[in-house]
Design a protein around this motif. Structure first.
Motif, PDB file in Angstrom:
ATOM      1  N   ARG A   1       9.265  -0.638  -6.111  1.00  0.00           N
ATOM      2  CA  ARG A   1       9.725   1.019  -6.055  1.00  0.00           C
ATOM      3  C   ARG A   1      10.759   1.210  -6.887  1.00  0.00           C
ATOM      4  O   ARG A   1      11.033   1.986  -7.328  1.00  0.00           O
ATOM      5  CB  ARG A   1      10.143   0.790  -5.136  1.00  0.00           C
ATOM      6  CG  ARG A   1       8.733   1.124  -3.577  1.00  0.00           C
ATOM      7  CD  ARG A   1       9.280   2.325  -2.814  1.00  0.00           C
ATOM      8  NE  ARG A   1      10.275   2.441  -2.313  1.00  0.00           N
ATOM      9  CZ  ARG A   1      10.607   1.275  -0.959  1.00  0.00           C
ATOM     10  NH1 ARG A   1       9.379   0.726  -0.723  1.00  0.00           N
ATOM     11  NH2 ARG A   1      11.273   1.039  -0.306  1.00  0.00           N
TER      12      ARG A   1
ATOM     13  N   ALA B   1       0.295   4.406 -11.981  1.00  0.00           N
ATOM     14  CA  ALA B   1      -0.256   3.548 -10.942  1.00  0.00           C
ATOM     15  C   ALA B   1       0.749   2.010 -11.171  1.00  0.00           C
ATOM     16  O   ALA B   1       0.052   1.646 -12.230  1.00  0.00           O
ATOM     17  CB  ALA B   1      -1.997   3.896 -11.233  1.00  0.00           C
ATOM     18  N   VAL B   2      -0.221   1.310 -10.019  1.00  0.00           N
ATOM     19  CA  VAL B   2       0.443   0.382 -10.033  1.00  0.00           C
ATOM     20  C   VAL B   2      -0.581  -0.989  -9.906  1.00  0.00           C
ATOM     21  O   VAL B   2      -1.289  -0.485  -8.599  1.00  0.00           O
ATOM     22  CB  VAL B   2       1.170  -0.188  -8.922  1.00  0.00           C
ATOM     23  CG1 VAL B   2       2.242  -1.202  -8.730  1.00  0.00           C
ATOM     24  CG2 VAL B   2       2.843   1.114  -9.201  1.00  0.00           C
ATOM     25  N   GLN B   3      -1.136  -1.739 -10.697  1.00  0.00           N
ATOM     26  CA  GLN B   3      -1.442  -2.449 -10.597  1.00  0.00           C
ATOM     27  C   GLN B   3      -1.233  -3.724 -10.227  1.00  0.00           C
ATOM     28  O   GLN B   3      -0.643  -4.046 -10.730  1.00  0.00           O
ATOM     29  CB  GLN B   3      -2.802  -2.515 -11.497  1.00  0.00           C
ATOM     30  CG  GLN B   3      -3.405  -1.549 -12.548  1.00  0.00           C
ATOM     31  CD  GLN B   3      -4.007  -1.288 -13.805  1.00  0.00           C
ATOM     32  OE1 GLN B   3      -4.525  -2.799 -14.203  1.00  0.00           O
ATOM     33  NE2 GLN B   3      -4.176  -0.568 -14.716  1.00  0.00           N
TER      34      GLN B   3
ATOM     35  N   GLN C   1       2.641   1.583  -3.617  1.00  0.00           N
ATOM     36  CA  GLN C   1       1.682   2.046  -4.371  1.00  0.00           C
ATOM     37  C   GLN C   1       1.126   4.273  -3.990  1.00  0.00           C
ATOM     38  O   GLN C   1       0.962   4.466  -5.203  1.00  0.00           O
ATOM     39  CB  GLN C   1       0.242   1.621  -4.355  1.00  0.00           C
ATOM     40  CG  GLN C   1      -0.036   0.259  -4.914  1.00  0.00           C
ATOM     41  CD  GLN C   1      -1.400  -0.739  -4.989  1.00  0.00           C
ATOM     42  OE1 GLN C   1      -2.019  -0.294  -3.922  1.00  0.00           O
ATOM     43  NE2 GLN C   1      -1.681  -0.822  -5.946  1.00  0.00           N
ATOM     44  N   ARG C   2       1.133   4.525  -2.782  1.00  0.00           N
ATOM     45  CA  ARG C   2       0.861   5.933  -2.485  1.00  0.00           C
ATOM     46  C   ARG C   2       2.011   6.770  -3.061  1.00  0.00           C
ATOM     47  O   ARG C   2       2.064   7.483  -3.755  1.00  0.00           O
ATOM     48  CB  ARG C   2       0.558   6.345  -0.966  1.00  0.00           C
ATOM     49  CG  ARG C   2       0.219   7.138  -0.935  1.00  0.00           C
ATOM     50  CD  ARG C   2       0.062   7.089   0.656  1.00  0.00           C
ATOM     51  NE  ARG C   2       0.820   6.585   1.810  1.00  0.00           N
ATOM     52  CZ  ARG C   2       2.544   6.854   1.905  1.00  0.00           C
ATOM     53  NH1 ARG C   2       2.865   8.054   1.818  1.00  0.00           N
ATOM     54  NH2 ARG C   2       3.352   6.380   2.505  1.00  0.00           N
TER      55      ARG C   2
ATOM     56  N   TYR D   1      -5.977  -9.190  -4.401  1.00  0.00           N
ATOM     57  CA  TYR D   1      -5.832  -8.768  -6.020  1.00  0.00           C
ATOM     58  C   TYR D   1      -5.679  -9.397  -6.844  1.00  0.00           C
ATOM     59  O   TYR D   1      -5.996  -9.319  -8.047  1.00  0.00           O
ATOM     60  CB  TYR D   1      -4.067  -8.632  -5.884  1.00  0.00           C
ATOM     61  CG  TYR D   1      -3.725  -7.493  -4.529  1.00  0.00           C
ATOM     62  CD1 TYR D   1      -4.281  -6.218  -4.652  1.00  0.00           C
ATOM     63  CD2 TYR D   1      -2.633  -8.152  -3.556  1.00  0.00           C
ATOM     64  CE1 TYR D   1      -4.025  -5.183  -3.926  1.00  0.00           C
ATOM     65  CE2 TYR D   1      -2.376  -7.277  -2.932  1.00  0.00           C
ATOM     66  CZ  TYR D   1      -2.706  -5.347  -2.505  1.00  0.00           C
ATOM     67  OH  TYR D   1      -2.405  -5.341  -1.776  1.00  0.00           O
TER      68      TYR D   1
ATOM     69  N   THR E   1       0.880  -1.161  -0.179  1.00  0.00           N
ATOM     70  CA  THR E   1       0.006  -0.247   0.318  1.00  0.00           C
ATOM     71  C   THR E   1       0.888   1.146   0.101  1.00  0.00           C
ATOM     72  O   THR E   1       0.832   2.074  -0.589  1.00  0.00           O
ATOM     73  CB  THR E   1      -0.973   0.279   1.098  1.00  0.00           C
ATOM     74  OG1 THR E   1      -1.697  -1.157   1.243  1.00  0.00           O
ATOM     75  CG2 THR E   1      -2.256   1.097   1.270  1.00  0.00           C
TER      76      THR E   1
ATOM     77  N   GLU F   1       1.509   3.915 -16.091  1.00  0.00           N
ATOM     78  CA  GLU F   1       1.248   2.517 -14.829  1.00  0.00           C
ATOM     79  C   GLU F   1       1.965   1.283 -15.478  1.00  0.00           C
ATOM     80  O   GLU F   1       2.474   1.163 -15.815  1.00  0.00           O
ATOM     81  CB  GLU F   1       0.124   1.985 -16.179  1.00  0.00           C
ATOM     82  CG  GLU F   1      -1.558   2.766 -15.381  1.00  0.00           C
ATOM     83  CD  GLU F   1      -2.727   2.204 -16.323  1.00  0.00           C
ATOM     84  OE1 GLU F   1      -2.332   1.513 -17.169  1.00  0.00           O
ATOM     85  OE2 GLU F   1      -3.815   2.994 -16.539  1.00  0.00           O
TER      86      GLU F   1
ATOM     87  N   THR G   1       9.468   1.303 -10.595  1.00  0.00           N
ATOM     88  CA  THR G   1       8.151   2.513 -10.976  1.00  0.00           C
ATOM     89  C   THR G   1       9.028   3.806 -11.341  1.00  0.00           C
ATOM     90  O   THR G   1       9.088   4.860 -12.302  1.00  0.00           O
ATOM     91  CB  THR G   1       8.133   2.097 -10.063  1.00  0.00           C
ATOM     92  OG1 THR G   1       6.508   1.460  -9.415  1.00  0.00           O
ATOM     93  CG2 THR G   1       6.501   4.311 -10.114  1.00  0.00           C
TER      94      THR G   1
END
Length: 263
Positions: A175, A153-155, A144-145, A261, A141, A189, A178
């Motif tokens: 991380r 956005a990480v799906q 993702q934040r 998920y 979490t 994404e 990203t």
């Protein structure tokens, strides 16, 4: 017969047999001296003795290595902490720079930029070793934040490990991916597919950014990440063409699932 002095010899023969020879002088009841020679097959005993010597040498070597490891343990622990700090600093420097660049490019309102200063201050304070991670927050979490601050956005798709140590490593991997995807490919994404395969976790990461133009050379971030994963008993495979794909396999130590998920 009266026993006097005893002399013994052990001989090994070309056929592999070993004999123990004992020679001793004896006298009969009339006092006439004789020499008695006794030969005993000790091949099995000699083999066991040789095996015991080899085992003793192996144990002595293991003991020496264990002692060296014990003596070097403070250095090993310190190097591990330094590696973790390097990875954390690398991650936060990249995060701070990308967040600042995005804010300056897309947010021309000074008030809006100031409203996001808390995120920048969080990264800066970590670089000063004053930042403390919220131990109660789920690592994925949190990841993702942090990705959202970079405009990505990480799906998360599939089944994910529930063990915190594995989730923390998952978050660290995502991380790094990203930061690289936003910086080098302009991605917005990321797609992280996780599944459980025969006592191991398999994570596959792709993104919607521009595909690489050539084979990706691992820099400091990916190299450190690879060392961290391999130290945990996992493997890393990087595919550059035709699109970027990062595949990670980690051993499953607890067999606890988080299926929130699942698609």
């Amino acid at each position: 017969m009266q026993l006097r002095d005893e002399a013994a010899r052990i001989y090994a023969f070309p056929d592999g047999t070993v004999y123990h020879f004992a020679v001793r002088p004896v006298q009969d009841k009339y006092g006439i001296p004789y020499t008695e020679v006794m030969a005993t097959d000790v091949s099995r005993l000699a083999a066991l003795h040789a095996a015991l010597q080899q085992e003793n040498e192996r144990l002595a070597d293991a003991n020496r290595r264990a002692k060296r490891l014990y003596d070097n343990m403070p250095d090993i622990v310190r190097e591990e902490e330094i590696l973790k700090m390097k990875m954390q600093v690398h991650d936060d420097i990249g995060h701070t720079l990308l967040a600042a660049r995005r804010a300056l490019r897309h947010e021309h309102d000074l008030a809006r930029i100031k409203s996001e200063a808390a995120e920048w201050e969080s990264s800066i304070s970590l670089l000063c070793r004053a930042r403390q991670e919220d131990a109660a927050e789920d690592p994925l979490t949190c990841m993702q934040r942090r990705a959202a601050v970079l405009g990505a956005a990480v799906q998360l798709r599939g089944a994910y490990p529930a063990a915190r140590t594995t989730r923390e490593l998952y978050a660290l991997i995502l991380r790094e991916c990203t930061s690289n995807a936003v910086r080098h490919a302009g991605a917005t994404e990321l797609y992280a597919d996780s599944e459980h395969r025969s006592q191991a976790w398999h994570l596959c990461i792709t993104n919607n950014g521009a595909p690489p133009k050539a084979e990706i050379k691992e820099g400091g971030g990916l190299s450190s990440l690879r060392r961290r994963i391999e130290k945990a008993g996992g493997t890393v495979t990087v595919h550059s063409l035709p699109v970027f794909v990062l595949e990670v396999t980690l051993p499953d130590k607890e067999s606890i699932y988080d299926t929130r998920y699942d698609r």
